[in-house]
Scaffold this motif. Structure first.
Motif, short mmCIF file in Angstrom:
data_model
loop_
_atom_site.label_atom_id
_atom_site.label_comp_id
_atom_site.label_asym_id
_atom_site.label_seq_id
_atom_site.Cartn_x
_atom_site.Cartn_y
_atom_site.Cartn_z
N LYS A 163 0.83 -1.20 0.00
CA LYS A 163 0.00 0.00 0.00
C LYS A 163 0.86 1.25 0.00
O LYS A 163 0.60 2.20 -0.76
N LYS B 3 -0.54 -0.60 -8.03
CA LYS B 3 -1.95 -0.71 -7.68
C LYS B 3 -2.44 -2.15 -7.80
O LYS B 3 -3.18 -2.66 -6.94
N THR B 4 -2.01 -2.80 -8.87
CA THR B 4 -2.41 -4.20 -9.07
C THR B 4 -1.86 -5.09 -7.93
O THR B 4 -2.56 -5.95 -7.39
N TYR C 93 -0.97 -4.12 -4.94
CA TYR C 93 -1.67 -3.78 -3.70
C TYR C 93 -3.05 -4.44 -3.65
O TYR C 93 -3.47 -4.97 -2.61
N SER C 94 -3.71 -4.45 -4.81
CA SER C 94 -5.03 -5.06 -4.86
C SER C 94 -4.96 -6.57 -4.60
O SER C 94 -5.79 -7.14 -3.89
N ASN C 95 -3.93 -7.19 -5.16
CA ASN C 95 -3.75 -8.64 -4.93
C ASN C 95 -3.47 -8.96 -3.44
O ASN C 95 -4.05 -9.90 -2.87
N LEU D 270 -4.26 -7.14 -0.93
CA LEU D 270 -5.44 -6.84 -0.14
C LEU D 270 -6.45 -7.99 -0.21
O LEU D 270 -7.03 -8.38 0.81
N THR D 271 -6.63 -8.51 -1.42
CA THR D 271 -7.56 -9.64 -1.56
C THR D 271 -7.07 -10.85 -0.75
O THR D 271 -7.86 -11.52 -0.06
#
Length: 572
Positions: free
Chosen positions: A145, A194-195, A197-199, A201-202
């Motif tokens: 993040k 961003k990708t 971070y999104s991974n 986070l999931t």
């Protein structure tokens, strides 16, 4: 940001819960250990109590060849002996309690505690591992993040720089293109961050959901089940603790019933009859005393009764001051002779003397039978040797056979001697239907030179303490003067019993105080001669010197028999 703070708060609360559970489960283990220690101390108390009860029972058991053993013929003494035996069994039940407490509770709890500690350690290890894993994922998420945020800021700055360069007319086209490419690159990096971070986070959300809804509840459930099993095990142990006591109650009740039954078996009348039978003298009650008139120049004569009212020899003996000792009525004479007394038991009243002689005859007959059985065994062994010379020399048995034959002959002569005394006593005992009579006699000697002492004189001697004299006939009255001579005393003081041969030596392992009749005191380390082996009653007959011999407990001495004696005994 608020979501991150909530996650951190939950993690802290979860960590606090693990700390509380760890403290509680440790307290539960300590409680089990404390209860196990309590049962152990109870078991030790039971063992100590049982030992003290056994020692108490043993202490008051009647000793062999003692007055206490003689008293067992009374119902009260037998009841007390039964109580001691029941008390010994009662102590055994307390030993059973201690044994069951150890095997059913202490050992089981010790094994369970080992398993409980291992299980607790495993559960908390899984919980800490799950916490570390979720914390690691949270750190990775925070890192991605921050990287995404940094890359976005870099992309924004690169975009702003490109726009300034593109708006400046003084900047070359090449610089503008370079700034444009740099901005595009930064935007691409921000998109990649961003990708990523999104991974992360999931993944974190999935792991967090698994952590809070699956892993941690399962661990807490296992800890709860472990705690419930611990509490249940303590309850079972407490129930077993009570059952261990309840199991022995029937036997304890039987012991107490036995004590009650023993107490109810006491019969005062029977005991009193036993006392009468034991101490019945057999004397004939004295008749009336004849009147003797007093005249001038006459001396009042002292009379003696044929019924042993007084001691003729005792009255005839002069006191040191010149006077004569005063006789006592036979029921009130005290027995000052604490030793074994004469061989023919003439120091005892007739009835007691008869019992002693009969008991002596029975003992000698038992010895004769024992010697005859041993002789028969050796004779059979000799026959075997004669048929099978390779098994042994028949001549080696002959010395022992000769010795046994001599022993049997000697014992038979002893029986004849005691039977003669017994026949005389039974002939002298008065019949209860005979009327009391008294015959007067003079204490002074009458024509002593013409008086002959017959064989009955040996039976008319007095006891060493002057307790009584046998019934005197008209022939024995004239022997008083002879009886007062040293030769007469020597005739009865010198026993004609043959001295037993020495069969070995022994060394006193412990000191022994021989207070009872027939025993001898020894000190630890003292060397003595063995003259009679233990016949199975726990006593060995020893001799210190010519004048001192007696019995000592076999367990108090170490016996060294002579070689020929040991060889002979191997055939028995």
């Amino acid at each position: 940001m608020e979501s991150g703070r909530a996650t951190l708060l939950k993690e802290q609360q979860l960590k606090d819960q693990f700390d509380n559970l760890e403290k509680h489960t440790q307290s539960g283990i300590e409680f089990v250990e404390r209860y196990s220690k309590f049962v152990k101390e109870r078991s030790d108390i039971e063992i100590s109590y049982a030992k003290q009860i056994r020692n108490l029972s043993k202490k008051y058991q009647p000793k062999k060849n003692s007055r206490e053993e003689e008293e067992n013929k009374y119902t009260s003494c037998r009841a007390f002996l039964s109580t001691l035996n029941e008390l010994n069994d009662y102590a055994g039940q307390h030993e059973v309690i201690a044994e069951n407490l150890t095997s059913q509770i202490i050992t089981e709890l010790s094994r369970y505690l080992t398993e409980l500690k291992a299980e607790r350690k495993s559960h908390f290890h899984d919980g800490r591992k799950a916490q570390q894993q979720i914390e690691s994922l949270w750190k990775q998420l925070e890192s991605s993040k921050r990287r995404f945020e940094r890359d976005c800021k870099e992309a924004d700055r690169a975009q702003q720089y490109f726009e300034r360069m593109d708006a400046d007319i003084n900047v070359t086209k090449a610089d503008v293109e370079k700034a444009r490419q740099q901005a595009q690159m930064r935007h691409q990096i921000a998109a990649d961050s961003k990708t990523e971070y999104s991974n992360y986070l999931t993944k974190f959300n999935q792991e967090q959901n698994e952590h809070y809804y699956t892993l941690i509840p399962n661990i807490f459930q296992k800890l709860q089940e472990m705690e419930e099993r611990r509490i249940e095990r303590v309850g079972v142990s407490m129930k077993t603790y009570a059952e261990v006591d309840r199991e022995v109650l029937p036997i304890v009740g039987k012991c107490l019933d036995g004590m009650t039954k023993a107490a109810e078996s006491i019969e005062p009348k029977t005991d009193s009859k036993q006392v009468v039978e034991s101490y019945k003298s057999g004397f004939e009650p004295p008749g009336d005393v004849e009147f003797e008139d007093y005249g001038p120049g006459q001396t009042m004569k002292r009379t003696v009764s044929e019924t042993s009212l007084s001691n003729s020899r005792g009255e005839a003996k002069e006191r040191p001051g010149g006077g004569k000792s005063k006789g006592k009525l036979w029921p009130f004479i005290k027995n000052k002779n604490k030793g074994s007394g004469p061989e023919d038991f003439s120091h005892l009243p007739p009835e007691q003397r008869r019992k002693k002689l009969q008991a002596k005859i029975d003992d000698i007959n038992k010895d004769i039978q024992k010697e005859m059985d041993q002789k028969d065994a050796l004779t059979k062994m000799k026959g075997v040797y004669e048929k099978n010379p390779q098994m042994g020399d028949p001549a080696s048995v002959d010395p022992r056979l000769v010795e046994m034959a001599m022993n049997i002959e000697k014992l038979q002569s002893e029986v004849q001697k005691f039977e003669g005394w017994l026949a005389e006593v039974e002939g002298r005992l008065p019949s209860r239907s005979d009327p009391p009579r008294r015959q007067s006699g003079l204490y002074e000697s009458q024509n002593s030179n013409s008086t002959m002492v017959d064989n009955n004189c040996a039976q008319d001697r007095e006891s060493p303490d002057g307790s009584y004299t046998e019934e005197q006939s008209s022939e024995t009255q004239v022997k008083v003067a002879i009886a007062n001579t040293p030769e007469f005393d020597d005739e009865f003081d010198d026993g004609d019993e043959e001295t037993l041969p020495t069969i070995g030596t022994c060394k006193a392992v412990y000191s022994f105080e021989g207070h009872n009749e027939g025993t001898i005191s020894v000190t630890e380390g003292e060397l003595l001669f063995v003259i009679e082996q233990d016949k199975g009653d726990g006593w060995t007959r020893v001799r210190r010197n010519v004048e001192e011999e007696g019995y000592v407990p076999t367990s108090y001495v170490e016996v060294f028999l002579e070689t020929n004696t040991k060889g002979a005994m191997t055939y028995i």
